[in-house]
Design a protein around this motif. Sequence first.
Motif, PDB file in Angstrom:
ATOM      1  N   GLU A  45       0.827  -1.213   0.000  1.00 55.18           N
ATOM      2  CA  GLU A  45       0.000   0.000   0.000  1.00 55.18           C
ATOM      3  C   GLU A  45       0.861   1.262   0.000  1.00 55.18           C
ATOM      4  OE1 GLU A  45      -4.038  -1.378   2.286  1.00 55.18           O
ATOM      5  OE2 GLU A  45      -2.127  -1.547   3.371  1.00 55.18           O
ATOM      6  N   ARG A  52       0.424   6.580  -6.829  1.00 55.58           N
ATOM      7  CA  ARG A  52      -0.675   7.556  -6.916  1.00 55.58           C
ATOM      8  C   ARG A  52      -0.147   8.967  -6.675  1.00 55.58           C
ATOM      9  NH1 ARG A  52      -4.193  10.050  -9.310  1.00 55.58           N
ATOM     10  NH2 ARG A  52      -5.858  10.983  -8.089  1.00 55.58           N
ATOM     11  N   SER A  81     -10.787   9.199  -4.926  1.00 52.96           N
ATOM     12  CA  SER A  81     -11.579   8.127  -5.546  1.00 52.96           C
ATOM     13  C   SER A  81     -10.717   7.163  -6.366  1.00 52.96           C
ATOM     14  CB  SER A  81     -12.686   8.723  -6.422  1.00 52.96           C
ATOM     15  OG  SER A  81     -12.116   9.501  -7.462  1.00 52.96           O
ATOM     16  N   ALA A  82      -9.538   7.587  -6.796  1.00 54.83           N
ATOM     17  CA  ALA A  82      -8.648   6.717  -7.572  1.00 54.83           C
ATOM     18  C   ALA A  82      -7.810   5.792  -6.683  1.00 54.83           C
ATOM     19  CB  ALA A  82      -7.722   7.562  -8.449  1.00 54.83           C
ATOM     20  N   TRP A  83      -7.711   6.084  -5.403  1.00 55.40           N
ATOM     21  CA  TRP A  83      -6.855   5.319  -4.505  1.00 55.40           C
ATOM     22  C   TRP A  83      -7.259   3.849  -4.361  1.00 55.40           C
ATOM     23  CZ3 TRP A  83      -2.599   3.966  -2.522  1.00 55.40           C
ATOM     24  CH2 TRP A  83      -2.524   3.232  -1.341  1.00 55.40           C
ATOM     25  N   PRO A  84      -8.532   3.526  -4.095  1.00 63.00           N
ATOM     26  CA  PRO A  84      -8.872   2.108  -3.879  1.00 63.00           C
ATOM     27  C   PRO A  84      -8.498   1.207  -5.054  1.00 63.00           C
ATOM     28  CG  PRO A  84     -10.683   3.516  -3.163  1.00 63.00           C
ATOM     29  CD  PRO A  84      -9.698   4.394  -3.888  1.00 63.00           C
ATOM     30  N   GLU A  85      -8.744   1.659  -6.259  1.00 61.70           N
ATOM     31  CA  GLU A  85      -8.414   0.846  -7.438  1.00 61.70           C
ATOM     32  C   GLU A  85      -6.901   0.626  -7.554  1.00 61.70           C
ATOM     33  OE1 GLU A  85      -8.610   1.158 -12.278  1.00 61.70           O
ATOM     34  OE2 GLU A  85     -10.089   2.268 -11.108  1.00 61.70           O
ATOM     35  N   LEU A  86      -6.133   1.679  -7.351  1.00 59.92           N
ATOM     36  CA  LEU A  86      -4.682   1.576  -7.459  1.00 59.92           C
ATOM     37  C   LEU A  86      -4.106   0.680  -6.373  1.00 59.92           C
ATOM     38  CD1 LEU A  86      -2.217   2.538  -9.078  1.00 59.92           C
ATOM     39  CD2 LEU A  86      -2.000   4.394  -7.461  1.00 59.92           C
ATOM     40  N   SER A  87      -4.624   0.790  -5.174  1.00 56.38           N
ATOM     41  CA  SER A  87      -4.089  -0.003  -4.060  1.00 56.38           C
ATOM     42  C   SER A  87      -4.390  -1.491  -4.205  1.00 56.38           C
ATOM     43  CB  SER A  87      -4.608   0.520  -2.722  1.00 56.38           C
ATOM     44  OG  SER A  87      -6.005   0.320  -2.613  1.00 56.38           O
ATOM     45  N   CYS A  88      -5.370  -1.837  -5.052  1.00 57.85           N
ATOM     46  CA  CYS A  88      -5.722  -3.246  -5.265  1.00 57.85           C
ATOM     47  C   CYS A  88      -4.959  -3.891  -6.424  1.00 57.85           C
ATOM     48  CB  CYS A  88      -7.232  -3.372  -5.509  1.00 57.85           C
ATOM     49  SG  CYS A  88      -8.195  -3.038  -4.026  1.00 57.85           S
ATOM     50  N   LEU A  89      -4.177  -3.118  -7.146  1.00 58.61           N
ATOM     51  CA  LEU A  89      -3.403  -3.688  -8.249  1.00 58.61           C
ATOM     52  C   LEU A  89      -2.313  -4.615  -7.704  1.00 58.61           C
ATOM     53  CD1 LEU A  89      -2.829  -0.531 -10.499  1.00 58.61           C
ATOM     54  CD2 LEU A  89      -4.422  -2.425 -10.915  1.00 58.61           C
TER      55      LEU A  89
END
Length: 162
Positions: A45, A52, A81-89
Amino acid sequence: MIFMIGESTLLRLETQLEVIPVLLSGTTPEAVLIRPRSGKWSAHENLAHLARHHEVFLDRLNRMLVENTPELGRYHAEDDSAWPELSCLPTDEVLNRLRTLRAEIIHLINRLSEEETNRAGIHPLFGEMSLSRWIEFFLLHEAHHLYVVMIRLGEARISLAK
């Protein structure tokens, strides 16, 4: 007052991320994902946050180049709003994105004129800062998160050994 981007700053910008393979050597994908008991971010993370933050920083640099002293608020992942998607990569994808974005930042900064390095943005805590000072702020923030990655991996090693 005229500020120039110093050689040491440019060198750190070009090389600071080279520590990531050193930090990740000898660790497992599982260890990279382990959060500490406190619930703070895992090593993964923290790396995703850096990727990010590179995107956010590129946007800030571009705003400073076209706007007159824009107000640039503090970045909070919780409000992004872009954080959750990036952190799941997957971690490999996060690292690829980080390398690509770093190359973009270096390319942009290497093209700046002296006048452009003196353009400014306003930070809510630090006030008006030249673009060159924003680069220093960016690198210090990044170094902090790289240090946290090292700590998280050490904590994960101990946790997995139990």
